[in-house]
Design a protein around this motif. Structure first.
Motif, PDB file in Angstrom:
ATOM      1  N   UNK A   1       0.831  -1.199   0.000  1.00 38.39           N
ATOM      2  CA  UNK A   1       0.000   0.000   0.000  1.00 38.39           C
ATOM      3  C   UNK A   1       0.869   1.255   0.000  1.00 38.39           C
ATOM      4  N   UNK A   2       1.935   1.223   0.777  1.00 37.63           N
ATOM      5  CA  UNK A   2       2.859   2.353   0.783  1.00 37.63           C
ATOM      6  C   UNK A   2       3.523   2.521  -0.579  1.00 37.63           C
ATOM      7  N   UNK A   3       3.832   1.400  -1.243  1.00 45.45           N
ATOM      8  CA  UNK A   3       4.429   1.454  -2.586  1.00 45.45           C
ATOM      9  C   UNK A   3       3.462   2.108  -3.569  1.00 45.45           C
ATOM     10  N   UNK A   4       2.190   1.798  -3.443  1.00 45.61           N
ATOM     11  CA  UNK A   4       1.180   2.400  -4.313  1.00 45.61           C
ATOM     12  C   UNK A   4       1.115   3.920  -4.110  1.00 45.61           C
ATOM     13  N   UNK A   5       1.145   4.346  -2.836  1.00 52.88           N
ATOM     14  CA  UNK A   5       1.013   5.773  -2.535  1.00 52.88           C
ATOM     15  C   UNK A   5       2.267   6.538  -2.941  1.00 52.88           C
ATOM     16  N   UNK A   6       3.428   5.998  -2.562  1.00 52.47           N
ATOM     17  CA  UNK A   6       4.675   6.729  -2.761  1.00 52.47           C
ATOM     18  C   UNK A   6       5.258   6.577  -4.162  1.00 52.47           C
TER      19      UNK A   6
ATOM     20  N   UNK B   1      -7.703  -4.818  -2.459  1.00 57.00           N
ATOM     21  CA  UNK B   1      -6.995  -6.004  -2.949  1.00 57.00           C
ATOM     22  C   UNK B   1      -6.419  -5.769  -4.343  1.00 57.00           C
ATOM     23  N   UNK B   2      -7.187  -5.102  -5.193  1.00 62.20           N
ATOM     24  CA  UNK B   2      -6.694  -4.849  -6.548  1.00 62.20           C
ATOM     25  C   UNK B   2      -5.520  -3.871  -6.533  1.00 62.20           C
ATOM     26  N   UNK B   3      -5.536  -2.898  -5.626  1.00 62.40           N
ATOM     27  CA  UNK B   3      -4.404  -1.973  -5.489  1.00 62.40           C
ATOM     28  C   UNK B   3      -3.155  -2.721  -5.042  1.00 62.40           C
ATOM     29  N   UNK B   4      -3.324  -3.627  -4.081  1.00 63.35           N
ATOM     30  CA  UNK B   4      -2.180  -4.424  -3.622  1.00 63.35           C
ATOM     31  C   UNK B   4      -1.630  -5.289  -4.749  1.00 63.35           C
ATOM     32  N   UNK B   5      -2.534  -5.875  -5.531  1.00 67.77           N
ATOM     33  CA  UNK B   5      -2.088  -6.708  -6.659  1.00 67.77           C
ATOM     34  C   UNK B   5      -1.325  -5.864  -7.681  1.00 67.77           C
TER      35      UNK B   5
ATOM     36  N   UNK C   1      -4.309 -11.000  -7.322  1.00 69.47           N
ATOM     37  CA  UNK C   1      -5.218 -10.846  -8.457  1.00 69.47           C
ATOM     38  C   UNK C   1      -6.275 -11.952  -8.456  1.00 69.47           C
ATOM     39  N   UNK C   2      -5.863 -13.163  -8.135  1.00 71.65           N
ATOM     40  CA  UNK C   2      -6.811 -14.283  -8.075  1.00 71.65           C
ATOM     41  C   UNK C   2      -7.882 -14.044  -7.012  1.00 71.65           C
ATOM     42  N   UNK C   3      -7.483 -13.469  -5.874  1.00 72.12           N
ATOM     43  CA  UNK C   3      -8.462 -13.170  -4.828  1.00 72.12           C
ATOM     44  C   UNK C   3      -9.485 -12.144  -5.318  1.00 72.12           C
ATOM     45  N   UNK C   4      -9.008 -11.126  -6.029  1.00 69.19           N
ATOM     46  CA  UNK C   4      -9.914 -10.106  -6.547  1.00 69.19           C
ATOM     47  C   UNK C   4     -10.940 -10.714  -7.492  1.00 69.19           C
ATOM     48  N   UNK C   5     -10.491 -11.568  -8.391  1.00 74.50           N
ATOM     49  CA  UNK C   5     -11.404 -12.184  -9.359  1.00 74.50           C
ATOM     50  C   UNK C   5     -12.423 -13.086  -8.677  1.00 74.50           C
TER      51      UNK C   5
ATOM     52  N   UNK D   1     -12.151  -2.594 -11.982  1.00 68.80           N
ATOM     53  CA  UNK D   1     -11.822  -2.879 -13.381  1.00 68.80           C
ATOM     54  C   UNK D   1     -10.689  -1.978 -13.878  1.00 68.80           C
ATOM     55  N   UNK D   2     -10.661  -0.724 -13.404  1.00 69.55           N
ATOM     56  CA  UNK D   2      -9.561   0.176 -13.768  1.00 69.55           C
ATOM     57  C   UNK D   2      -8.231  -0.384 -13.289  1.00 69.55           C
ATOM     58  N   UNK D   3      -8.189  -0.815 -12.041  1.00 69.54           N
ATOM     59  CA  UNK D   3      -6.932  -1.324 -11.467  1.00 69.54           C
ATOM     60  C   UNK D   3      -6.510  -2.618 -12.149  1.00 69.54           C
ATOM     61  N   UNK D   4      -7.467  -3.521 -12.395  1.00 75.00           N
ATOM     62  CA  UNK D   4      -7.130  -4.787 -13.058  1.00 75.00           C
ATOM     63  C   UNK D   4      -6.649  -4.557 -14.488  1.00 75.00           C
TER      64      UNK D   4
END
Length: 566
Positions: free
Chosen positions: A180-185, A218-222, A243-247, A272-275
Motif C-alpha cells: 500500500x505504501x508502494x502504491x502511494x509513494x 486487494x486490486x491496489x495491492x495486486x 489478483x486471483x483473490x480479486x477475481x 476494473x480500472x486497477x485490473x
C-alpha cells in the motif's frame, strides 16, 4: 676506412624483423625457418615465433631509442626529439540497450507490404458520404464556436480531494502495508505528468477504496506487487495470488448480489480500472483489451440502468474518471492499430481545452485524435473517399484546429504539465500527417516534428522525469528517418545526437518509471526499424493513385494490435 668488398662477394642481406625471439635475444641472425629455425634446431633450443610487445615508456626510461624515431642517419647520430603527445579518441558511451538485435527470424519473416493483413482492413467499415459531411460540419461548427466560448463553460472537475487517508485496522500483514505504501509513494506519482497536482489514483481512487471497497484495496495491492515484480521478481507470485483473490470476490458478488447491483456500484468500475492496469504492466497483450471491452459493456449497461425507475446507479467524480480512463486508453491504442472504436468520440468535447492532470493533455486534443483515426479508417476501408470534398475538408479543418490548439494549464507554474501537453500536441500533428497526408519519415515536416518531440523528451529525461511520454516517444520513434539518424548537435560538446540511440536510452529510463509496458513498446519499435532497414525501397515515391497504403498503415498498424501507449 672500411674494407672493400671482393667482386665475387655477395652483398649483405638486409636485416629482417621476422626472426624468432630466441635468436633475437642472443643477437644472432635467424634464417626464419618455421616452425623451428636451423640455429635453434642444431642447439636444441626452444624456437619461439611469438609477438614481443614493446612499451615506449620502458625504452625512454633506459635512455634507448624506441623504433626509428629520427635518431640516426647515414651522416651521423641526430639529437633525439621527443614525440608529440598521443591524442586519444573519445570512446562513446555504449550500453546494452543501445543495440538493435537481428535474429534469423528477422530475415526469414520480414515485415512486407504484401504479406501482412492490417487490422484496419479486417475491422473497419466504410463511412458513408453523409457521415463525412456530418463530421466536417461538426468540426466547422466547433471551429466557429471556439472564439465565443466562455472559459467558465469548460471548468475542469476537481480531482483533488481534501479528505485525509484513514488508518486501515484490518490490514495487519506487513507485506500488505508495504504494498500500500508502494502504491502511494511510487505508483501514484507515475500516473500523472504533473508535479504540483495529485493524480486521480491518489485523490479519488485511494480514499474511496480505503473507506468503501475491500475489493478495490486487494486490486491496489495486486497492482503494486505486479509493478514491483518488474525489478524484484520475487513479487510475481504474490501479485498473481492477490489478483486471483480479486477475481474470486467479483465472481462471488455477481452470483450473490446480481448483475444490476454489481454494475450500479462505483466499486466495480474502480476494480476494473486497477485490473486493466495490472494486465498492461504484466504482459500488455489481449488481456487488457478484454478489460477494456468489459468496461465498455459495463458502462453501456449502467447507462441503461439509469433509465430504469428506482435504479440506484452511482454517478460521481469517481465513475466519471473511470469512464474517461477507459475511453482515453481506447483512443490512444487505436492510433497505432486503427481498430474499431469502443467508446467513440462522444466521450470528448471540442472546445474543452483545460489540460487533464492525468491524461497530460486537453480533452479537445483527444477529440481531434478520435477524428484523425476515424478519417484514417474511413479512407482505408474505401480509398475512393479520400478524394471527396467532404473528406479533404474534414482533414483540413482537423489539421487547422490541431495547429492552432492552445491547451490551458490551470496552474501555470506546473512546468512539466505544460510541456507534456505540448509534446502530445506535436505527436498528434505528426500522427495526422502520417495517417491522413501520407507523409514519409524523409518528409521535411516529419523530420522537423520528430526533432521537436525528441528535444522536449530528452529534456524531460535529463531532468529525471519520464511520466506521460509513452505515446509521443512511440509516434516519433516509428517515424525516425533511417537514412539520416542524426537529429541535432549537442551545443555543449558538439557531438551528434542520434535518433535510435536516444529512443533506446529513453525507453531504458522509462522501464521502471512508468505504468506502461515498455518491453512491448520497444519490441514494436524495433520491428518497425528492422522492416525499414530490410526493405529494398523503404520509401517509394508517392503513388499516383489513392489505393496504396500510407507509411503508417504499411509499417506500424500491422504489428501494433493490442498495444497500450498511455
Amino acid at each position: 676506412m672500411g674494407r672493400r668488398r671482393r667482386p665475387d662477394q655477395l652483398p649483405p642481406k638486409p636485416r629482417t624483423r621476422a626472426g624468432c625471439l630466441t635468436c633475437r635475444a642472443r643477437k644472432v641472425k635467424c634464417d626464419e625457418t618455421r616452425p623451428q629455425c636451423r640455429r635453434c634446431q642444431i642447439a636444441s633450443r626452444r624456437c619461439d615465433f611469438g609477438i614481443e610487445i614493446k612499451w615506449e615508456e620502458d625504452f625512454v626510461s633506459r635512455g634507448l631509442a624506441f623504433g626509428r624515431e629520427g635518431i640516426w642517419s647515414k651522416t651521423g647520430t641526430l639529437p633525439r626529439t621527443p614525440p608529440d603527445p598521443a591524442e586519444w579518441s573519445t570512446i562513446p558511451e555504449i550500453e546494452s540497450h543501445h543495440f538493435l538485435n537481428y535474429f534469423t527470424k528477422t530475415f526469414e519473416e520480414p515485415l512486407r507490404l504484401e504479406s501482412q493483413t492490417s487490422p484496419l482492413k479486417l475491422q473497419s467499415s466504410a463511412y458513408e458520404d453523409a457521415e463525412l459531411h456530418r463530421l466536417a460540419s461538426r468540426l466547422n461548427e466547433s471551429l466557429e464556436d471556439d472564439m465565443n466560448l466562455s472559459s467558465s463553460r469548460f471548468q475542469k472537475n476537481a480531482l483533488i480531494t481534501s479528505r485525509s487517508v484513514p488508518l486501515i485496522p484490518h490490514m495487519v500483514d506487513g507485506d500488505h502495508s508495504m504494498l500500500l505504501d508502494y502504491y502511494i509513494q511510487k505508483l501514484c506519482p507515475l500516473t500523472t505528468p504533473s508535479k504540483l497536482s495529485q493524480s486521480p489514483f491518489a485523490s479519488l481512487i485511494l480514499p474511496f477504496t480505503l473507506m468503501n471497497s475491500s475489493t478495490g484495496i486487494l486490486s491496489i495491492l495486486a497492482l503494486s506487487a505486479c509493478h514491483r515484480a518488474k525489478s524484484e521478481p520475487a513479487w510475481k507470485v504474490p501479485a498473481m495470488k492477490l489478483k486471483s483473490q480479486v477475481l474470486r470476490v467479483l465472481q462471488d458478488r455477481f452470483s450473490i448480489e446480481g448483475a444490476d447491483k454489481v454494475a450500479s456500484s462505483s466499486d466495480t468500475l474502480v476494480t476494473m480500472v486497477i485490473l486493466c492496469l495490472y494486465e498492461i504492466i504484466q504482459d500488455c497483450d489481449s488481456s487488457w483489451v478484454i478489460h477494456l471491452k468489459g468496461a465498455h459493456d459495463m458502462v453501456r449497461f449502467r447507462k441503461e440502468l439509469q433509465k430504469v425507475p428506482g435504479a440506484d446507479v452511482e454517478v460521481n467524480d469517481l465513475t466519471a474518471f473511470a469512464e474517461r480512463f477507459f475511453a482515453f486508453h481506447d483512443v490512444i491504442g487505436r492510433t497505432a492499430c486503427g481498430q474499431v472504436p469502443l467508446f467513440g468520440r462522444d466521450y470528448w468535447n471540442f472546445g474543452e481545452t483545460i489540460v487533464d492532470v492525468w491524461m497530460g493533455c486537453s480533452p479537445e486534443l483527444v477529440a481531434l485524435l478520435c477524428t484523425i483515426t476515424e478519417l484514417s479508417r474511413a479512407a482505408y476501408a474505401d480509398p475512393s473517399i479520400s478524394i471527396t470534398d467532404s473528406f479533404v475538408n474534414a482533414c483540413a479543418v482537423t489539421r487547422f484546429k490541431l495547429e492552432s490548439l492552445e491547451q490551458i494549464v490551470e496552474n501555470d507554474q506546473d512546468e512539466f504539465l505544460v510541456i507534456s501537453a505540448e509534446i502530445k500536441r506535436l505527436a498528434a500533428l505528426l500522427f495526422l500527417n502520417c495517417a491522413l497526408y501520407n507523409t514519409l519519415p524523409t518528409t521535411p515536416l516529419v523530420v522537423k516534428l520528430v526533432e521537436q518531440i525528441m528535444r522536449l523528451v530528452s529534456d524531460f529525461v535529463d531532468r529525471g522525469f519520464v511520466t506521460g511520454l509513452t505515446w509521443p516517444v512511440f509516434v516519433a520513434a516509428v517515424e525516425l528517418n533511417p537514412y539520416n539518424d542524426e537529429l541535432w548537435l549537442d551545443e555543449a560538446t558538439g557531438t551528434p545526437i542520434h535518433g535510435r540511440r536516444l529512443v533506446l536510452k529513453v525507453l531504458q529510463a522509462m522501464e521502471t518509471s512508468t505504468v506502461s509496458n515498455i518491453d512491448r513498446m520497444r519490441t514494436i519499435i524495433s520491428q518497425v526499424w528492422q522492416a525499414r532497414d530490410l526493405e529494398e525501397d523503404a520509401f517509394p515515391e508517392a503513388p499516383n493513385n489513392h489505393w496504396s497504403r500510407n507509411d503508417w498503415e504499411r509499417y506500424v498498424a500491422p504489428i501494433s494490435e493490442n498495444i497500450n501507449l498511455v
